[in-house]
Design a protein around this motif. Structure first.
Motif, short mmCIF file in Angstrom:
data_model
loop_
_atom_site.label_atom_id
_atom_site.label_comp_id
_atom_site.label_asym_id
_atom_site.label_seq_id
_atom_site.Cartn_x
_atom_site.Cartn_y
_atom_site.Cartn_z
N MET A 1 0.86 -1.21 0.00
CA MET A 1 0.00 0.00 0.00
C MET A 1 0.88 1.25 0.00
SD MET A 1 -3.24 0.71 2.51
CE MET A 1 -3.39 -0.89 3.23
N LYS A 2 0.60 2.16 -0.95
CA LYS A 2 1.42 3.39 -1.05
C LYS A 2 0.73 4.49 -0.21
CE LYS A 2 2.29 5.74 -5.03
NZ LYS A 2 2.66 6.16 -6.33
N ILE A 3 1.25 4.69 1.00
CA ILE A 3 0.55 5.60 1.92
C ILE A 3 1.20 6.98 1.94
CG2 ILE A 3 -0.05 6.00 4.36
CD1 ILE A 3 -0.25 2.92 4.62
N ILE A 4 0.37 8.01 1.95
CA ILE A 4 0.86 9.38 2.12
C ILE A 4 0.11 9.99 3.31
CG2 ILE A 4 -0.81 10.35 0.45
CD1 ILE A 4 1.31 12.41 -0.31
N VAL A 5 0.82 10.69 4.17
CA VAL A 5 0.16 11.42 5.26
C VAL A 5 0.09 12.88 4.84
CG1 VAL A 5 0.30 12.12 7.68
CG2 VAL A 5 0.93 9.80 7.04
N GLN A 6 -1.10 13.47 4.90
CA GLN A 6 -1.27 14.88 4.54
C GLN A 6 -1.84 15.61 5.74
OE1 GLN A 6 -3.63 14.00 0.81
NE2 GLN A 6 -2.05 15.27 -0.12
N LYS A 7 -1.06 16.54 6.29
CA LYS A 7 -1.51 17.29 7.46
C LYS A 7 -1.87 18.72 7.06
CE LYS A 7 -0.60 20.34 10.89
NZ LYS A 7 0.12 21.62 10.99
N PHE A 8 -3.04 19.16 7.51
CA PHE A 8 -3.49 20.51 7.17
C PHE A 8 -3.60 21.34 8.45
CE2 PHE A 8 -4.76 17.64 3.85
CZ PHE A 8 -4.36 18.32 2.71
N GLY A 166 2.84 8.87 10.18
CA GLY A 166 3.65 8.53 9.00
C GLY A 166 4.65 7.44 9.32
N LYS A 167 5.29 7.57 10.47
CA LYS A 167 6.29 6.58 10.88
C LYS A 167 5.63 5.21 11.11
CE LYS A 167 9.74 5.74 14.43
NZ LYS A 167 10.24 6.16 15.74
N ALA A 168 4.52 5.20 11.85
CA ALA A 168 3.87 3.93 12.19
C ALA A 168 3.33 3.23 10.94
CB ALA A 168 2.74 4.18 13.17
N LEU A 169 2.88 4.02 9.94
CA LEU A 169 2.29 3.41 8.74
C LEU A 169 3.34 3.17 7.66
CD1 LEU A 169 -0.90 5.65 8.34
CD2 LEU A 169 -0.77 3.41 9.40
N LYS A 170 4.59 3.55 7.95
CA LYS A 170 5.68 3.48 6.96
C LYS A 170 5.26 4.21 5.68
CE LYS A 170 8.06 -0.67 8.57
NZ LYS A 170 7.36 -0.86 9.84
N ALA A 171 4.79 5.43 5.86
CA ALA A 171 4.30 6.22 4.72
C ALA A 171 5.46 6.55 3.78
CB ALA A 171 3.67 7.51 5.24
N GLU A 172 5.13 6.77 2.51
CA GLU A 172 6.16 7.15 1.54
C GLU A 172 6.63 8.57 1.80
OE1 GLU A 172 5.70 6.91 -2.92
OE2 GLU A 172 5.58 4.78 -2.28
N LYS A 173 5.69 9.44 2.15
CA LYS A 173 6.05 10.81 2.52
C LYS A 173 5.00 11.44 3.43
CE LYS A 173 4.75 12.21 -2.15
NZ LYS A 173 5.08 13.01 -3.31
N ILE A 174 5.43 12.51 4.07
CA ILE A 174 4.52 13.24 4.97
C ILE A 174 4.46 14.68 4.45
CG2 ILE A 174 4.13 14.06 7.34
CD1 ILE A 174 6.09 11.67 8.17
N GLU A 175 3.28 15.10 4.05
CA GLU A 175 3.14 16.48 3.57
C GLU A 175 2.51 17.33 4.67
OE1 GLU A 175 2.60 15.85 -1.24
OE2 GLU A 175 0.80 16.06 -0.02
N ILE A 176 3.11 18.47 4.94
CA ILE A 176 2.58 19.40 5.94
C ILE A 176 2.09 20.64 5.18
CG2 ILE A 176 3.17 20.84 7.98
CD1 ILE A 176 3.60 17.93 8.70
N TYR A 177 0.78 20.82 5.13
CA TYR A 177 0.23 21.97 4.40
C TYR A 177 -0.03 23.12 5.34
CZ TYR A 177 -0.34 19.25 0.17
OH TYR A 177 -0.10 18.51 -0.97
#
Ligand code: ADP
Ligand code: ASP
Ligand code: MG
Length: 400
Positions: A1-8, A166-177
């Protein structure tokens, strides 16, 4: 699964118009084949109805000071409201989403209300929703203790939530908006022509964040660094590529000075040996500060005096202790600690001289200085902060 975390952040979710941009950013990542996990802050800034500071203004100073558990419970409501609003709007765009509190998202903390430490992240529920095709929208800035107490992670802590998830899900990247294009050479609210830093290392950005640049929480940088996940800071309302934070930073064209930031609300304290003759407590002044949990910095110990700074939040406590110990002191309230951040600046001759000369030419009095391998600090009066930062920004030609 290709996970991305997006924080707003708060300003990104403050109005219906802005939340449309948020939905666009989420849609874009779905179109690129990502499974987004969204983290939101409370809507808006002080004055806006559900912003953290507005909620805080509903209770007395007494409660804030002595009932931190109640204060945390109140503050946590801002992010909870934000998740529900965001999900309602995502669903109206046919994006299946589910709102989760920090605790439901698996963020388990200790009981240290107001500044809780995350003990564990249990990502099972988030994974389950991702597998079922939902976009989980998690309330940032909060967790729950094993005893079921709702806690918060310290102001600006939604960034920390995003990094942890992001760390726990082994996300590909973490975007901070947020509301700026990325990390700039100085706060764009202070320096009008500050320029965007396109790529920067975790270590450099940590220094920025730790020294007062609000744009990202230092804990979030540490967590991303531990897991090696790239952090990207972007503007919710533009298409700017933003700032990418990774382990290398920009290895080409490394500038001597990366940027400038500052911390206000500092108080400079000078304690002279001559004024405290015969008082042994003077000799142990640094121990007295430590025993009373007063954090001090810019510490200079001379044979004749001791100089350091404390935060304004500790001033009343400090005055009390000094009275009890009968230690005489002089202080300058309302100071700003300016941090000039760079690469191996200690090894380059003349940088400090250049800083002092530039400030002197503008009649800005430097009250104290300190330096490390990566940072030079100058203490100035708070009223001169903007002028001092602009002067140094120009001196080192950091503008666009
Ligand atoms: P959010 O609510 O999105 O988390 P914050 O207010 O916490 O936003 O952080 C964004 C703010 O950080 C910007 O509006 C900007 O004024 C401030 N800031 C301070 N230093 C910098 C810097 N060097 N680069 C960019 N923004 C900065
Ligand atoms: N809403 C919280 C605050 O204002 C957390 C955050 O915005 O990151 O501090
Ligand atoms: Mg923030």
């Amino acid at each position: 699964m290709k996970i991305i975390v997006q924080k707003f952040g708060g300003t990104s979710v403050s109005t219906l118009e802005k939340r449309k941009n948020v939905i666009e950013k989420i849609k874009n990542s779905i179109e690129k084949g990502y499974k987004p996990v969204v983290v939101v802050s409370a809507m808006g800034r002080i004055g806006e109805p559900y912003a953290t500071d507005t909620l805080l203004s509903l209770i007395s100073e007494e409660t804030k000071k002595n009932n931190k558990q109640a204060t945390d419970l109140l503050m946590s409501c801002g992010e909870v409201i934000s998740t529900c609003v965001m999900c309602s709007e995502l669903n109206s765009y046919n994006i299946k989403s589910v709102p989760l509190t920090g605790g439901q998202g698996g963020i388990i903390t200790d009981n240290n209300s107001g500044d809780a430490e995350v003990k564990e992240l249990r990502p099972n529920r988030i994974f389950k929703y991702l597998e079922e095709g939902y976009v989980p929208v998690i309330a940032g800035f909060q967790g729950v203790s094993n005893e079921g107490i709702i806690t918060t992670l310290g102001r600006g802590g939604s960034d920390t939530s995003a990094a942890l998830i992001g760390k726990a899900l082994k996300a590909e990247k973490i975007e901070i908006y947020t509301d700026v294009d990325g990390i700039m050479t100085a706060d764009p609210r202070i320096v009008g022509n500050a320029s965007l830093i396109e790529e920067i290392s975790y270590a450099e950005v940590f220094q920025f964040a730790d020294q007062g640049a609000k744009v990202i929480h230092p804990r979030a940088v540490e967590i991303a660094m531990e897991s090696g996940i790239p952090l990207i800071i972007k503007n919710t309302v533009t298409d700017c590529e933003g700032t990418i934070i990774n382990s290398l930073g920009c290895s080409k064209n490394k500038k001597l000075i990366t940027g400038i930031t500052h911390m206000k609300d500092r108080v400079q304290v000078t304690i002279k040996g001559d004024d405290n003759k015969g008082n042994d407590r003077y000799e142990n002044i640094l121990d007295i500060m430590a025993e009373n949990y007063i954090s001090i910095d810019l510490i200079n110990v001379f044979t004749t005096e001791v100089i350091f700074t404390i935060g304004t939040e500790d001033l009343d406590k400090f005055i009390n202790i000094m009275e009890k110990s009968q230690i005489k002191y002089i202080m300058i309230k309302k100071c700003s600690k300016i941090a000039i951040i760079g690469n191996k600046i200690r090894g380059v001759p003349g940088v400090m001289a250049r800083i002092i000369r530039a400030l002197k030419n503008e009649n800005i009095q430097v009250l104290q200085t300190s330096d490390s391998h990566t940072t030079i600090w100058c203490l100035v009066r708070e009223s001169e902060t903007v002028k001092a930062i602009n002067t140094l920004h120009k001196e080192f030609q950091m503008y666009k």
